[in-house]
Enzyme design. Sequence first.
Site, PDB file in Angstrom:
ATOM      1  N   ASP A  36     107.439   4.066  71.166  1.00  0.00           N
ATOM      2  CA  ASP A  36     107.096   2.857  72.087  1.00  0.00           C
ATOM      3  C   ASP A  36     106.481   3.193  73.104  1.00  0.00           C
ATOM      4  O   ASP A  36     106.288   2.635  74.150  1.00  0.00           O
ATOM      5  CB  ASP A  36     108.734   2.289  72.578  1.00  0.00           C
ATOM      6  CG  ASP A  36     109.118   1.255  71.302  1.00  0.00           C
ATOM      7  OD1 ASP A  36     108.341   1.199  70.407  1.00  0.00           O
ATOM      8  OD2 ASP A  36     110.154   1.059  71.563  1.00  0.00           O
ATOM      9  N   HIS A 239      94.273  28.606  77.107  1.00  0.00           N
ATOM     10  CA  HIS A 239      94.915  27.364  77.033  1.00  0.00           C
ATOM     11  C   HIS A 239      96.180  27.205  77.501  1.00  0.00           C
ATOM     12  O   HIS A 239      96.953  26.364  76.861  1.00  0.00           O
ATOM     13  CB  HIS A 239      94.573  26.734  75.796  1.00  0.00           C
ATOM     14  CG  HIS A 239      93.247  26.491  75.335  1.00  0.00           C
ATOM     15  ND1 HIS A 239      92.599  26.307  74.243  1.00  0.00           N
ATOM     16  CD2 HIS A 239      91.873  26.646  76.092  1.00  0.00           C
ATOM     17  CE1 HIS A 239      91.259  26.073  74.069  1.00  0.00           C
ATOM     18  NE2 HIS A 239      90.867  26.376  75.366  1.00  0.00           N
ATOM     19  N   ASP A 256      92.763  26.089  86.574  1.00  0.00           N
ATOM     20  CA  ASP A 256      91.785  25.595  85.932  1.00  0.00           C
ATOM     21  C   ASP A 256      91.949  23.914  85.771  1.00  0.00           C
ATOM     22  O   ASP A 256      92.993  23.396  85.083  1.00  0.00           O
ATOM     23  CB  ASP A 256      91.383  25.988  84.440  1.00  0.00           C
ATOM     24  CG  ASP A 256      90.128  25.515  84.039  1.00  0.00           C
ATOM     25  OD1 ASP A 256      89.496  24.357  84.404  1.00  0.00           O
ATOM     26  OD2 ASP A 256      89.492  26.059  82.912  1.00  0.00           O
ATOM     27  N   ASP A 267      85.167  20.166  86.561  1.00  0.00           N
ATOM     28  CA  ASP A 267      85.967  21.390  85.828  1.00  0.00           C
ATOM     29  C   ASP A 267      85.566  22.435  86.665  1.00  0.00           C
ATOM     30  O   ASP A 267      84.654  23.377  86.497  1.00  0.00           O
ATOM     31  CB  ASP A 267      85.351  21.344  84.253  1.00  0.00           C
ATOM     32  CG  ASP A 267      85.958  22.434  83.568  1.00  0.00           C
ATOM     33  OD1 ASP A 267      86.872  23.126  84.000  1.00  0.00           O
ATOM     34  OD2 ASP A 267      85.381  22.802  82.586  1.00  0.00           O
ATOM     35  N   HIS A 350      79.288  25.166  79.347  1.00  0.00           N
ATOM     36  CA  HIS A 350      79.321  24.029  78.331  1.00  0.00           C
ATOM     37  C   HIS A 350      78.755  23.003  79.062  1.00  0.00           C
ATOM     38  O   HIS A 350      78.674  22.862  80.355  1.00  0.00           O
ATOM     39  CB  HIS A 350      80.628  23.494  77.845  1.00  0.00           C
ATOM     40  CG  HIS A 350      81.662  23.472  78.779  1.00  0.00           C
ATOM     41  ND1 HIS A 350      81.744  22.246  79.525  1.00  0.00           N
ATOM     42  CD2 HIS A 350      82.668  24.282  79.168  1.00  0.00           C
ATOM     43  CE1 HIS A 350      83.113  22.405  80.387  1.00  0.00           C
ATOM     44  NE2 HIS A 350      83.343  23.759  80.041  1.00  0.00           N
ATOM     45  N   HIS A 357      83.777  18.686  77.805  1.00  0.00           N
ATOM     46  CA  HIS A 357      83.120  19.610  76.861  1.00  0.00           C
ATOM     47  C   HIS A 357      81.920  18.365  76.435  1.00  0.00           C
ATOM     48  O   HIS A 357      82.293  17.825  75.339  1.00  0.00           O
ATOM     49  CB  HIS A 357      83.617  20.255  75.865  1.00  0.00           C
ATOM     50  CG  HIS A 357      84.380  21.318  76.184  1.00  0.00           C
ATOM     51  ND1 HIS A 357      85.266  22.097  75.206  1.00  0.00           N
ATOM     52  CD2 HIS A 357      84.598  21.955  77.550  1.00  0.00           C
ATOM     53  CE1 HIS A 357      85.862  23.048  75.925  1.00  0.00           C
ATOM     54  NE2 HIS A 357      85.632  22.931  77.291  1.00  0.00           N
ATOM     55  N   TYR A 384      90.036  39.018  81.109  1.00  0.00           N
ATOM     56  CA  TYR A 384      91.409  38.728  81.162  1.00  0.00           C
ATOM     57  C   TYR A 384      91.870  40.026  80.259  1.00  0.00           C
ATOM     58  O   TYR A 384      91.581  40.499  79.449  1.00  0.00           O
ATOM     59  CB  TYR A 384      91.574  37.711  79.771  1.00  0.00           C
ATOM     60  CG  TYR A 384      90.816  36.475  80.314  1.00  0.00           C
ATOM     61  CD1 TYR A 384      91.161  35.583  81.155  1.00  0.00           C
ATOM     62  CD2 TYR A 384      89.437  36.528  79.738  1.00  0.00           C
ATOM     63  CE1 TYR A 384      90.512  34.327  81.454  1.00  0.00           C
ATOM     64  CE2 TYR A 384      88.702  35.261  79.941  1.00  0.00           C
ATOM     65  CZ  TYR A 384      89.282  34.320  80.947  1.00  0.00           C
ATOM     66  OH  TYR A 384      88.389  33.040  81.356  1.00  0.00           O
ATOM     67  N   ARG A 402      89.258  33.933  85.920  1.00  0.00           N
ATOM     68  CA  ARG A 402      87.961  33.169  85.625  1.00  0.00           C
ATOM     69  C   ARG A 402      87.507  32.262  87.003  1.00  0.00           C
ATOM     70  O   ARG A 402      88.495  32.179  87.953  1.00  0.00           O
ATOM     71  CB  ARG A 402      88.371  32.253  84.602  1.00  0.00           C
ATOM     72  CG  ARG A 402      87.210  31.284  84.131  1.00  0.00           C
ATOM     73  CD  ARG A 402      87.469  30.380  83.111  1.00  0.00           C
ATOM     74  NE  ARG A 402      88.443  29.451  83.163  1.00  0.00           N
ATOM     75  CZ  ARG A 402      89.568  29.607  82.464  1.00  0.00           C
ATOM     76  NH1 ARG A 402      89.915  30.759  81.659  1.00  0.00           N
ATOM     77  NH2 ARG A 402      90.584  28.651  82.390  1.00  0.00           N
ATOM     78  N   GLU A 404      85.090  29.404  88.216  1.00  0.00           N
ATOM     79  CA  GLU A 404      84.151  28.168  87.290  1.00  0.00           C
ATOM     80  C   GLU A 404      83.642  27.080  88.214  1.00  0.00           C
ATOM     81  O   GLU A 404      84.321  26.695  89.241  1.00  0.00           O
ATOM     82  CB  GLU A 404      85.073  27.516  86.137  1.00  0.00           C
ATOM     83  CG  GLU A 404      84.533  26.283  85.497  1.00  0.00           C
ATOM     84  CD  GLU A 404      85.272  25.574  84.443  1.00  0.00           C
ATOM     85  OE1 GLU A 404      86.509  25.855  84.316  1.00  0.00           O
ATOM     86  OE2 GLU A 404      84.578  25.149  83.440  1.00  0.00           O
TER      87      GLU A 404
END
Length: 435
Positions: A36, A239, A256, A267, A350, A357, A384, A402, A404
């Site tokens: 639901d 991830h 991120d 991003d 990307h 993406h 990393y 990282r 970005e």
Amino acid sequence: MEQQEYARRRRELMNLMGDNAVAVVAAAPERPRNRDVMHPYRQDSDLYYLTGFPEPESVLVLIPGRETGEFILFCRERDPDKEVWDGPRAGQDGARECYGADEAFPVDDIDEVLPGMLEGKDRLYCTMGLNPDFDHAILGWVNQVRARSRAGARAPGEFVALEHPLHEMRLIKSPAELEQMRQAAQVSARAHRRAMALCRPGMAEYELEAEFHAIFRRSNGWHAYPPIVGGGRNGCILHYIDNNASLRDGDLVLIDAGVELDCYASDITRTFPVNGRFTAEQRAVYEIVLSAQAAAIDAVRPGNHWNMPHEAALQVLVQGLVNLELLQGDVDQLIEDEAYRPFFMHRTGHWLGMDVHDVGDYRIDGQWRLLEPGMVVTVEPGLYIADTIPEVDERWHNIGVRIEDDVAVTSDGHTILSAGVPKTVADVQAAMAEG
Ligand code: GLY
Ligand code: MN
Ligand code: MN
């Protein structure tokens, strides 16, 4: 986005489709989360790009040159009982008056109405393979026309991938799109600055995540993708989205996170020390990634090909790994052998746009494509050093970095849409000290 921007896009697509063609684009399906409970609805990017129409259960049909109207929208009918629960619907009047449709029909009538619109056309433009239910429906409509062939009906003889013309269009952003993406990047930039100012040892990763959520929602936006807030070892998990660990004194935290505004994504990644001061090892790795990002951003300019920023970043990252004695050997050979992959296992960026993406080919006829003004890319090198990599001194363990940013190609170089988030060691430490 102004209605005339959507009209311009439909015109451009129809010009590319040529005569005697028809395009059919489906809304994104609604997706259940658990019993639901539905996921918040997000329109299909292609349909939204061409219409701005936000409702599920809609289908766009474009028929260049059709005398009674080229832009047809099938959508839900008004329904006072359902609208009590789920809010107002545009209905067919709204589709015409607010979204500029030439004709609008109830989506429940599509099986009766749409096959007639396909009849006699040479080419049918659609995207296949993304939405099996819709693929099936399209074949059903085409077969309805075929079934009447003895009565003289002719079904489209050619199925053409809509993504070829449409995604090439989406790849080159208009001034209005670039402005929307700059706004999104600036909201995300504000949230990253806030996270730097607030971060303290002992906080939970989700407490920093909460700041992003608050700032994104206050801007009427939503996360463009699940945010990553990873302290220490978690920063080495590409991830990682659990975001439920405690942030420890002496660790780095990698964030991120980017907002989506009116279906345009940002991003951004920043990495900073939980306690506000980099250790010598953290700083050494960070400086390499920062230099790699600068080299890659410098390579974002028209005439350079898509892979050049990645190649520039790789040179700096691998030289840095050699300098730190984490790799041994000749830099070019190490790159050729991909010896860096335990430390850097993704690409440097990307396309960015309505999808994080974003769509668009990276190669044309087997060659990396050239960068052109209006393209937007992310530039996101990283290193990393997970504690599982063999033969690495433990002083480097669990340093994951990282950096970005979102970079638009301009006629003479590039512009950084996500400018304004501290990035140098000095600026990061100063921003954290002020917090
Ligand atoms: N946040 C998704 C990515 O960086 O590709
Ligand atoms: Mn990215
Ligand atoms: Mn990212």
